[in-house]
Design an enzyme around this catalytic site. Sequence first.
Site, PDB file in Angstrom:
ATOM      1  N   HIS A 137       0.947  -1.173  -0.121  1.00  0.00           N
ATOM      2  CA  HIS A 137       0.174  -0.223  -0.019  1.00  0.00           C
ATOM      3  C   HIS A 137       0.968   1.363   0.148  1.00  0.00           C
ATOM      4  CE1 HIS A 137       0.881  -0.723   4.513  1.00  0.00           C
ATOM      5  NE2 HIS A 137       0.276   0.890   4.481  1.00  0.00           N
ATOM      6  N   ASP A 162      -4.145  -2.586  -2.197  1.00  0.00           N
ATOM      7  CA  ASP A 162      -4.496  -1.736  -0.945  1.00  0.00           C
ATOM      8  C   ASP A 162      -5.471  -0.958  -1.837  1.00  0.00           C
ATOM      9  OD1 ASP A 162      -6.351  -0.438   1.147  1.00  0.00           O
ATOM     10  OD2 ASP A 162      -4.591  -1.153   2.717  1.00  0.00           O
ATOM     11  N   TYR A 194      -5.938  -2.711   9.803  1.00  0.00           N
ATOM     12  CA  TYR A 194      -4.707  -3.822  10.390  1.00  0.00           C
ATOM     13  C   TYR A 194      -5.589  -4.313  10.965  1.00  0.00           C
ATOM     14  CZ  TYR A 194      -1.770  -5.254  13.796  1.00  0.00           C
ATOM     15  OH  TYR A 194      -0.970  -6.138  14.593  1.00  0.00           O
ATOM     16  N   ARG A 263      -9.379 -12.746  21.523  1.00  0.00           N
ATOM     17  CA  ARG A 263      -9.441 -12.916  20.418  1.00  0.00           C
ATOM     18  C   ARG A 263     -10.710 -13.425  19.389  1.00  0.00           C
ATOM     19  NH1 ARG A 263      -3.590 -12.256  17.013  1.00  0.00           N
ATOM     20  NH2 ARG A 263      -2.911 -10.618  17.968  1.00  0.00           N
ATOM     21  N   GLU A 332      -4.129 -14.355  11.658  1.00  0.00           N
ATOM     22  CA  GLU A 332      -3.038 -15.359  12.483  1.00  0.00           C
ATOM     23  C   GLU A 332      -3.646 -16.333  13.210  1.00  0.00           C
ATOM     24  OE1 GLU A 332      -1.703 -11.831  15.216  1.00  0.00           O
ATOM     25  OE2 GLU A 332      -0.657 -11.107  13.823  1.00  0.00           O
ATOM     26  N   ARG A 379       6.604   0.299  16.894  1.00  0.00           N
ATOM     27  CA  ARG A 379       5.765  -0.977  17.264  1.00  0.00           C
ATOM     28  C   ARG A 379       5.983  -2.239  17.441  1.00  0.00           C
ATOM     29  NH1 ARG A 379       3.201   2.168  13.215  1.00  0.00           N
ATOM     30  NH2 ARG A 379       3.721  -0.039  11.364  1.00  0.00           N
ATOM     31  N   LYS A 402      11.633  -5.323   9.340  1.00  0.00           N
ATOM     32  CA  LYS A 402      11.426  -4.731   7.860  1.00  0.00           C
ATOM     33  C   LYS A 402      12.117  -3.464   7.375  1.00  0.00           C
ATOM     34  CE  LYS A 402       7.211  -2.957  10.939  1.00  0.00           C
ATOM     35  NZ  LYS A 402       6.352  -1.976  10.403  1.00  0.00           N
TER      36      LYS A 402
END
Length: 437
Positions: A137, A162, A194, A263, A332, A379, A402
């Site tokens: 994106h 995206d 997200y 979750r 996940e 993060r 990353k």
Amino acid sequence: MRIYDQRKSCGGAEIQEQNKAIMHQLGGRKCSFLFSLGVVTCSIIYWLSRTKLVGTPTSSRPFITESKPNLAGTEKRENYCQNGKQINKLALPKNVGNYIHSTNLQCSNLSKELHFINTTLSREEENYPLAFIVTIHKELDIFVRMLRAIYMPQNVYCIHVDANASHEYKEAVQKLVSCFDNVFLSSRSEKVTYAGFSRLQADLNCMKDLTASPIAWRKVINLCGQDFPVMSNLELVQYMQSTEWRDKNMTPGIKQPATMKHRTQFQHHEIVGSHVALRLPRHKKPPPPHNLKMYFGTAYYALTRDFVDFVLKNQIAHDFLEWSKDTFSPDEHYFVTLNHIKEAPGSRIDGGWEGAIRAIKWRDQEGKAHDGCKGHYVRNICVYGIEDIPWIIEKKSMFANKFEINTFPEALDCLEQWHRNKVLNQATVPINPSWLR
């Protein structure tokens, strides 16, 4: 290994920043480049004396075993970089978006000037084509560099852009992929949120498209826009065919720990383009269908073609997908849970965190799994600096995450040149000069 070692590392990251209710922006610390970077010299030795370079080799060229000198920096860690500044022979045009948009640009020139490898480099790779799903994106420069690093003409690539991405970004990606017969955009684009179901749906869209491809790919690997390969394509093929992974799916994960049960125990709803929130008042979900035992793991995988068919067509997979739509971060748990049932082709019922999917430095693993982030944390995930490169390479994972162009471009320069040197050292065909610089 703690359960967070291989969590989701990107995908909707820009939106993730907006979701302060879910994830807190953490201050990063930048390493100083004023002291020794620990990795010296990146002198790249190209075959200046080589006289057998070819103009435009094709995939039909016979595979031959050549004796060729090693490119410097492929094996010795101290050779990766020069005084903290990488001399990148593969540098992109300054504004790659404008370059791709140039009206007079021909695809043949684009492929050459962007240093794409247009020949299958070994018989082993030709006989084991791979499929890739890439969700992006932003960070067009990183995407172009990552695509050319993983690109091989025998493979196939589905790119999911995206739906929230800018018009200019989408156009640049569209023009780039149109130059390759084996690279295409996903037929359906999601507005990825997200931790939302849309992130999982983006992968499933590409899976459906890939099953229609005439290329007989063997396994599919998913990536995001801030990944970069560590293994060469040949090494990926060999790893996929190793005793441990031959005909098996790689979905690192464990039985759902108590800290993750919220979750899937309660209903969530996706606020498109923003975040995923717990539905209030709380609505408890029924148990998963077919008495499935829940697992939790990484959002990234390597899956067999038969398993992909199972995901798209089997009733168990379909029912579980429907059940997962109002959960938090279903990407996940979805694939890793299905990979632990006997009905799924290539399943690993007793599998755990095995699989060298990603090299990631998590903040909470500092001093345990790694010696700290030499770039800065965003993060809780390290954005790599140049001093992180030796750790990445020694980790021997499939990919690393990353990278950012605006903060630590030298790190990607360094890894990129090292990776290309390794790829060409392993080639069994004559080397085209455009692949070098």
